[in-house]
Design an enzyme around this catalytic site. Structure first.
Site, PDB file in Angstrom:
ATOM      1  N   GLU A  47     -14.464  15.696  -8.310  1.00 36.26           N
ATOM      2  CA  GLU A  47     -13.349  14.972  -8.909  1.00 36.26           C
ATOM      3  C   GLU A  47     -12.025  15.646  -8.529  1.00 36.26           C
ATOM      4  O   GLU A  47     -11.040  14.970  -8.215  1.00 36.26           O
ATOM      5  CB  GLU A  47     -13.543  14.905 -10.438  1.00 36.26           C
ATOM      6  CG  GLU A  47     -12.411  14.285 -11.222  1.00 36.26           C
ATOM      7  CD  GLU A  47     -12.054  12.861 -10.811  1.00 36.26           C
ATOM      8  OE1 GLU A  47     -12.796  12.225 -10.058  1.00 36.26           O
ATOM      9  OE2 GLU A  47     -10.989  12.395 -11.254  1.00 36.26           O
TER      10      GLU A  47
ATOM     11  N   CYS B 117      -4.753  -7.075  -6.740  1.00 33.88           N
ATOM     12  CA  CYS B 117      -3.453  -7.720  -6.721  1.00 33.88           C
ATOM     13  C   CYS B 117      -3.128  -8.110  -8.156  1.00 33.88           C
ATOM     14  O   CYS B 117      -3.970  -8.048  -9.035  1.00 33.88           O
ATOM     15  CB  CYS B 117      -3.499  -8.960  -5.848  1.00 33.88           C
ATOM     16  SG  CYS B 117      -4.196  -8.634  -4.229  1.00 33.88           S
TER      17      CYS B 117
ATOM     18  N   LYS C 189      -5.115   0.314  -8.387  1.00 35.81           N
ATOM     19  CA  LYS C 189      -5.690   0.835  -9.622  1.00 35.81           C
ATOM     20  C   LYS C 189      -7.053   0.226  -9.924  1.00 35.81           C
ATOM     21  O   LYS C 189      -7.997   0.909 -10.271  1.00 35.81           O
ATOM     22  CB  LYS C 189      -4.723   0.580 -10.774  1.00 35.81           C
ATOM     23  CG  LYS C 189      -5.198   1.126 -12.118  1.00 35.81           C
ATOM     24  CD  LYS C 189      -5.234   2.637 -12.102  1.00 35.81           C
ATOM     25  CE  LYS C 189      -5.803   3.226 -13.377  1.00 35.81           C
ATOM     26  NZ  LYS C 189      -6.144   4.643 -13.181  1.00 35.81           N
TER      27      LYS C 189
ATOM     28  N   ARG D   7      -1.308  -1.869  -9.636  1.00 28.51           N
ATOM     29  CA  ARG D   7      -2.591  -2.364  -9.124  1.00 28.51           C
ATOM     30  C   ARG D   7      -2.561  -2.657  -7.634  1.00 28.51           C
ATOM     31  O   ARG D   7      -3.578  -2.599  -6.962  1.00 28.51           O
ATOM     32  CB  ARG D   7      -2.939  -3.662  -9.826  1.00 28.51           C
ATOM     33  CG  ARG D   7      -3.321  -3.415 -11.233  1.00 28.51           C
ATOM     34  CD  ARG D   7      -3.447  -4.701 -11.968  1.00 28.51           C
ATOM     35  NE  ARG D   7      -4.252  -4.451 -13.121  1.00 28.51           N
ATOM     36  CZ  ARG D   7      -5.468  -4.904 -13.284  1.00 28.51           C
ATOM     37  NH1 ARG D   7      -6.017  -5.670 -12.393  1.00 28.51           N
ATOM     38  NH2 ARG D   7      -6.146  -4.621 -14.361  1.00 28.51           N
TER      39      ARG D   7
ATOM     40  N   TRP E 299      -2.211  -6.433  -2.656  1.00 32.17           N
ATOM     41  CA  TRP E 299      -2.877  -5.300  -2.012  1.00 32.17           C
ATOM     42  C   TRP E 299      -3.699  -5.923  -0.898  1.00 32.17           C
ATOM     43  O   TRP E 299      -4.674  -6.628  -1.150  1.00 32.17           O
ATOM     44  CB  TRP E 299      -3.753  -4.579  -3.016  1.00 32.17           C
ATOM     45  CG  TRP E 299      -4.386  -3.326  -2.490  1.00 32.17           C
ATOM     46  CD1 TRP E 299      -3.839  -2.076  -2.458  1.00 32.17           C
ATOM     47  CD2 TRP E 299      -5.701  -3.198  -1.941  1.00 32.17           C
ATOM     48  NE1 TRP E 299      -4.726  -1.183  -1.911  1.00 32.17           N
ATOM     49  CE2 TRP E 299      -5.874  -1.837  -1.588  1.00 32.17           C
ATOM     50  CE3 TRP E 299      -6.750  -4.077  -1.703  1.00 32.17           C
ATOM     51  CZ2 TRP E 299      -7.042  -1.353  -1.024  1.00 32.17           C
ATOM     52  CZ3 TRP E 299      -7.914  -3.600  -1.126  1.00 32.17           C
ATOM     53  CH2 TRP E 299      -8.056  -2.248  -0.800  1.00 32.17           C
TER      54      TRP E 299
ATOM     55  N   ASN F 213      -5.987 -13.715  -6.399  1.00 27.21           N
ATOM     56  CA  ASN F 213      -6.607 -12.383  -6.369  1.00 27.21           C
ATOM     57  C   ASN F 213      -8.052 -12.573  -5.951  1.00 27.21           C
ATOM     58  O   ASN F 213      -8.701 -13.522  -6.416  1.00 27.21           O
ATOM     59  CB  ASN F 213      -6.622 -11.745  -7.762  1.00 27.21           C
ATOM     60  CG  ASN F 213      -5.272 -11.258  -8.189  1.00 27.21           C
ATOM     61  OD1 ASN F 213      -4.306 -11.332  -7.435  1.00 27.21           O
ATOM     62  ND2 ASN F 213      -5.202 -10.759  -9.415  1.00 27.21           N
ATOM     63  N   GLY F 214      -8.587 -11.669  -5.140  1.00 24.16           N
ATOM     64  CA  GLY F 214      -9.993 -11.776  -4.747  1.00 24.16           C
ATOM     65  C   GLY F 214     -10.120 -12.021  -3.261  1.00 24.16           C
ATOM     66  O   GLY F 214      -9.169 -11.835  -2.498  1.00 24.16           O
TER      67      GLY F 214
ATOM     68  N   GLU G  99      -6.360  11.816  -2.904  1.00 24.59           N
ATOM     69  CA  GLU G  99      -5.708  10.557  -3.303  1.00 24.59           C
ATOM     70  C   GLU G  99      -4.190  10.663  -3.334  1.00 24.59           C
ATOM     71  O   GLU G  99      -3.495   9.762  -2.879  1.00 24.59           O
ATOM     72  CB  GLU G  99      -6.130  10.195  -4.741  1.00 24.59           C
ATOM     73  CG  GLU G  99      -7.329   9.328  -4.861  1.00 24.59           C
ATOM     74  CD  GLU G  99      -7.547   8.923  -6.308  1.00 24.59           C
ATOM     75  OE1 GLU G  99      -7.556   7.730  -6.572  1.00 24.59           O
ATOM     76  OE2 GLU G  99      -7.704   9.807  -7.189  1.00 24.59           O
TER      77      GLU G  99
ATOM     78  N   LYS H  43      -8.985  13.840  -6.446  1.00 22.61           N
ATOM     79  CA  LYS H  43      -7.588  13.781  -6.934  1.00 22.61           C
ATOM     80  C   LYS H  43      -6.638  14.277  -5.858  1.00 22.61           C
ATOM     81  O   LYS H  43      -5.610  13.665  -5.600  1.00 22.61           O
ATOM     82  CB  LYS H  43      -7.397  14.666  -8.178  1.00 22.61           C
ATOM     83  CG  LYS H  43      -7.924  14.211  -9.500  1.00 22.61           C
ATOM     84  CD  LYS H  43      -7.254  13.022 -10.111  1.00 22.61           C
ATOM     85  CE  LYS H  43      -7.823  11.731  -9.631  1.00 22.61           C
ATOM     86  NZ  LYS H  43      -9.013  11.214 -10.221  1.00 22.61           N
TER      87      LYS H  43
ATOM     88  N   HIS I 172     -24.845  26.634   4.394  1.00 23.16           N
ATOM     89  CA  HIS I 172     -25.646  25.714   5.213  1.00 23.16           C
ATOM     90  C   HIS I 172     -24.766  24.873   6.140  1.00 23.16           C
ATOM     91  O   HIS I 172     -25.219  23.858   6.654  1.00 23.16           O
ATOM     92  CB  HIS I 172     -26.498  24.816   4.315  1.00 23.16           C
ATOM     93  CG  HIS I 172     -27.484  25.598   3.494  1.00 23.16           C
ATOM     94  ND1 HIS I 172     -28.572  26.226   4.054  1.00 23.16           N
ATOM     95  CD2 HIS I 172     -27.502  25.900   2.176  1.00 23.16           C
ATOM     96  CE1 HIS I 172     -29.243  26.868   3.111  1.00 23.16           C
ATOM     97  NE2 HIS I 172     -28.608  26.689   1.958  1.00 23.16           N
TER      98      HIS I 172
HETATM   99  O1  M6R Z   1     -11.894   1.104 -13.149  1.00 27.22           O
HETATM  100  P1  M6R Z   1     -13.027   1.944 -12.617  1.00 27.22           P
HETATM  101  O2  M6R Z   1     -13.248   3.186 -13.372  1.00 27.22           O
HETATM  102  O3  M6R Z   1     -14.302   1.155 -12.441  1.00 27.22           O
HETATM  103  O4  M6R Z   1     -12.547   2.367 -11.154  1.00 27.22           O
HETATM  104  C1  M6R Z   1     -13.388   3.064 -10.285  1.00 27.22           C
HETATM  105  C2  M6R Z   1     -12.597   3.692  -9.159  1.00 27.22           C
HETATM  106  O5  M6R Z   1     -11.959   2.717  -8.401  1.00 27.22           O
HETATM  107  C3  M6R Z   1     -11.549   4.694  -9.669  1.00 27.22           C
HETATM  108  O6  M6R Z   1     -12.122   5.678 -10.467  1.00 27.22           O
HETATM  109  C4  M6R Z   1     -10.838   5.371  -8.486  1.00 27.22           C
HETATM  110  O7  M6R Z   1     -11.727   6.189  -7.798  1.00 27.22           O
HETATM  111  C5  M6R Z   1      -9.619   6.156  -8.990  1.00 27.22           C
HETATM  112  N1  M6R Z   1      -8.476   5.832  -8.190  1.00 27.22           N
HETATM  113  C6  M6R Z   1      -9.793   7.620  -8.893  1.00 27.22           C
HETATM  114  O8  M6R Z   1      -8.655   8.322  -9.286  1.00 27.22           O
END
Ligand code: M6R
Length: 611
Positions: free
Chosen positions: A484, A2, A606, A27, A75, A100-101, A491, A488, A507
C-alpha cells in the site's frame, strides 16, 4: 470515472451544472463540457480540455444561460483527451448526450450509423449513442420511447443523460452498469452520477437501479424498469454535513483525509463494540446465523481495497483460524473458480461502484457462495445494495484520488469481521477477543500519536526528492502495508516503487539495490523483527539507504545510511493500521516536494466504473 450533472429548472442552471462538475472533478479530469437549451431556444455547448476551471473560464468569456442542461467531466477511455472528444456530444443541433461507461459494440454501431449518413466528429464510443437516438427519433417521436429503443441496442456499461431542443420540458436518463441519482428540488429537479454533485441544491435523492430509464421534468419524475414497467423508487434523505467538499485548513484533500483518520476510525467502531466483544449484528441481523456456517472466506477487491483484504487474510487465518483466499477483482471475474463449501464471499470497496468488484460480486452470486458481504464506504452504492450483508466504514466522502482514510477504516471493518467470525464459530479465545476490543478502543489515540510525527516524516521525504526508484519491504501482515505504501508513492509522486516481502529480497530484487535506491521498511516489534533486521543488513551491505519506521523497542538504531523513525508501541495485530500512517505521510510530502497534483494525479480517477 467520468462525472455527469443535469438540471431542469425555472432558473438559469449553468452555474449549478459547473459547481456539480467541480464537486465530481476528482473522478475524472481530462476535459469538461456543458450543453444548455438556451433562453434563445437553441442547444449550445462549451467544451474544454483540462480541468473544470478551464470550462468555467470559457463560460465567463462566452456565457451560456438556460433552464435545461447537462454537463460532464471526462476520464478518457476511447479517444484522447481533446475538445472534440469531450462531452456533451451532439447529433445535429437538436440532441445532446453525456455518458459514463463504455459501449462495447460501438464499432459495429458506428459503421451502421455511418451507412445511414451520420457524420462522426469524435473518436469516442459515446457519439454512437447520440446518433442512434437521433435515428430512433425518426420513428419513435417521444424522447423516452426513442431512448428505450436505443439503449436496447447498446452492449456495455452506461449512465446517460439526454436533452433535446425539440422536447425541452424534460431531461432523460438511463442507467446500466454506471450509477445515476436524481436530486429532487422544489419545482426543479437534477441528475448526477454521484449525489455529491447535487448537495448544493438538494438533500433528497432517488437512486436509479440497473436498467432504469427516467424522464425528469421540473415538477415530476417518471421511472421505468428494465422490463419497461413504470416503477416507484424510494426517496432517500441525505443527512451528512458538507464537510468533505472543503479542504479546511489543509493544503490538499489528501492531507486533510490523512489527519481525519483518528476521527473516522472512531466512527467506524461506534456502536459495534460491546464491553469485551464485537457486536456481530453490526454486519446485519442475519450475520450471526450466517457466520456460524462459514468455513472459508474469499475476498475480492481492487487497488488499495485489495491491500486491505491481504492484511485481513493474515488476521482471519491467524486469529479466527479460517482459511482465506484473496484475489484482485479483474482476475477473479474472468476465471473459472472452484468454490469451497460454506464460503463467505467478501468484497471491499471505498466507492462501491468499482466495475470489476461489482462484476465479481454478480458472478459470485451464480457460483454457490454461502452469502455475500460488502465492506464499503458508500451506503447507497451498487455494491451495498446488491450484497446480502454489509458493514459500512464511516470514512465519510474521500476526495483525494489516493485512498487513505478509506483504507484504515476498511482494516478496522476487517478486524471486526475477523473477531466476529472467531467469536461465532468458537475459534477465537474470548480473552484474546476482549484484549483486541480494548486495543481497538485505544486505536484512535495511537493513530493521533502517529500523526504527530508529521514533521519528522516531512523531513525524511527530502531523501526522495531526486530518486527515481524505491523498494518497500515488510514481513507478515506488514507486507501488504508495504504494498500500500508503494502504491501511494507511485500514484502521487510518479516515483517507481515496488513492494516485496523482506525475505524475498535475496531471490532477485537485491540486484537493484545501490545508493540511489531508498528502501523503506515497516518494523513493528514482533516475532519477525530479528529476521527483518537480517534483511536490512543485506540492504546496507550493498550500500542501500534505509528508511525504517520501527517500534521504539525493536532495537533498530539510526546509523550511517539508516534513518529510523520511532513509532508508538501497539499490539501486533493492529500494527498494520498504525504503520500505514507514516507511509501515507511520506508519499504525500514526497509528492509535495516534487510539485505533482496530489489530489488529482495524472491518468487516474477516483472511482473506476469501467473495466
Ligand atoms: O472504490 P474502490 O475501493 O473499489 O477502488 C479501488 C481502487 O480503484 C482504489 O483503491 C485505487 O487503487 C486508489 N486510487 C488507491 O489509492
Amino acid at each position: 470515472m467520468c462525472g455527469i450533472v443535469g438540471a431542469i429548472a425555472e432558473r438559469n442552471i449553468t452555474a449549478i451544472l459547473v459547481e456539480g462538475l467541480k464537486r465530481l472533478e476528482y473522478r475524472g479530469y481530462d476535459s469538461a463540457g456543458v450543453a444548455v437549451f438556451t433562453n434563445d431556444g437553441d442547444l449550445d455547448r462549451r467544451r474544454r480540455v483540462g480541468k473544470v476551471a478551464g470550462l468555467d473560464q470559457a463560460l465567463a468569456e462566452q456565457p451560456l444561460a438556460g433552464r435545461l442542461g447537462i454537463a460532464h467531466t471526462r476520464w478518457a477511455t476511447h479517444g484522447a483527451p481533446s475538445e472534440h472528444n469531450a462531452h456533451p456530444h451532439f447529433s445535429g443541433d437538436q440532441l445532446a448526450v453525456v455518458h459514463n461507461g463504455i459501449i462495447e459494440n460501438y464499432e459495429a454501431l458506428r459503421e451502421q450509423l455511418k451507412g445511414l449518413g451520420y457524420v462522426f466528429t469524435s473518436d469516442t464510443d459515446t457519439e454512437v449513442i447520440v446518433h442512434l437516438l437521433h435515428h430512433k427519433l425518426k420513428t419513435d417521436t417521444d424522447l423516452a420511447d426513442a431512448l428505450k429503443s436505443a439503449v436496447a441496442e447498446l452492449h456495455g456499461a452506461y449512465g446517460l443523460a439526454v436533452i433535446s431542443a425539440s422536447q425541452p420540458d424534460r431531461l432523460l436518463a438511463a442507467r446500466s452498469g454506471s450509477p445515476l441519482v436524481i436530486g429532487l428540488g422544489l419545482g426543479e429537479n437534477f441528475l448526477a452520477s454521484d449525489q455529491l454533485a447535487l448537495r448544493q441544491v438538494t438533500d433528497r435523492f432517488i437512486y436509479l437501479e440497473e436498467g432504469d430509464i427516467a424522464e425528469i421534468r421540473r415538477d415530476s419524475v417518471q421511472i421505468w424498469d428494465q422490463q419497461g414497467c413504470a416503477v416507484q423508487r424510494e426517496q432517500v434523505q441525505y443527512h451528512e454535513g458538507a464537510e468533505a467538499a472543503d479542504k479546511g485548513e489543509y493544503r490538499h484533500f489528501m492531507l486533510k483525509e490523512i489527519h481525519e483518520q483518528p476521527k473516522v476510525v472512531q466512527r467506524t467502531l461506534e456502536g459495534r463494540l460491546g464491553t469485551d466483544h464485537v457486536l456481530v449484528n453490526a454486519f446485519g441481523p442475519r450475520a450471526a446465523e450466517l457466520f456460524a456456517k462459514v468455513r472459508n472466506v474469499q475476498i475480492v477487491a481492487c487497488g488499495t481495497s485489495y491491500h486491505a483484504g491481504m492484511v485481513a487474510r493474515y488476521w482471519l487465518e491467524d486469529l479466527a483460524g479460517i482459511p482465506c483466499q484473496i484475489e484482485v477483482a479483474s482476475e477473479f471475474r474472468y476465471r473459472k473458480v472452484v468454490v469451497q463449501p460454506d464460503t463467505l464471499f467478501v468484497t471491499i470497496s471505498q466507492s462501491g461502484e468499482t466495475a470489476d468488484t461489482l462484476a465479481a460480486l454478480r458472478n459470485a452470486k451464480e457460483l454457490g457462495y454461502l452469502t455475500s458481504l460488502a465492506i464499503c464506504n458508500v451506503g447507497t452504492s451498487s455494491l451495498v445494495r446488491e450484497s446480502d450483508l454489509t458493514l459500512l466504514t464511516q470514512a465519510g466522502p474521500e476526495i483525494g484520488v489516493a485512498s487513505t482514510k478509506a483504507f484504515t477504516t476498511q482494516l478496522v471493518g476487517l478486524m471486526l469481521l475477523t473477531l466476529s467470525l472467531g467469536q461465532v464459530r468458537g475459534t477465537l479465545d474470548a480473552g484474546v477477543e476482549a484484549h483486541l476490543v480494548e486495543e481497538l478502543r485505544r486505536l484512535p489515540t495511537r493513530l493521533g500519536e502517529a500523526l504527530a510525527m508529521d514533521k519528522t516524516v516531512e523531513k525524511v521525504a527530502e531523501l526522495f526528492a531526486e530518486k527515481h526508484h524505491t523498494l518497500f519491504l515488510g514481513r507478515g501482515a506488514q507486507y501488504p502495508v508495504a504494498m500500500e505504501g508503494s502504491l501511494k508513492l507511485k500514484e502521487i509522486s510518479y516515483i517507481h516503487a515496488e513492494a516485496y516481502p523482506a525475505g524475498e529480497l535475496k531471490h532477485g530484487p537485491l540486484a537493484l539495490v545501490d545508493s540511489d535506491m531508498p528502501v523503506v521498511t515497516v518494523a513493528p516489534n514482533n516475532e519477525l523483527v530479528e529476521k527483518l533486521k537480517s534483511n536490512l543488513q543485506e540492504v546496507r551491505a550493498r550500500g542501500g539507504e534505509l528508511i525504517v519506521f520501527a517500534d521504539r523497542e525493536a532495537g533498530i538504531d539510526n546509523g550511517v545510511g539508516t534513518h529510523v523513525v520511532a513509532m508508538p508501541h501497539i499490539d501486533d495485530s493492529l500494527a498494520p493500521i498504525l504503520y500505514t500512517i507514516p507511509l501515507q505521510l511520506l508519499s504525500y510530502y514526497v509528492a509535495v516536494l516534487k510539485g505533482t497534483d496530489v489530489d488529482q494525479p495524472r491518468n487516474l480517477a477516483k472511482s473506476v466504473t469501467v473495466e
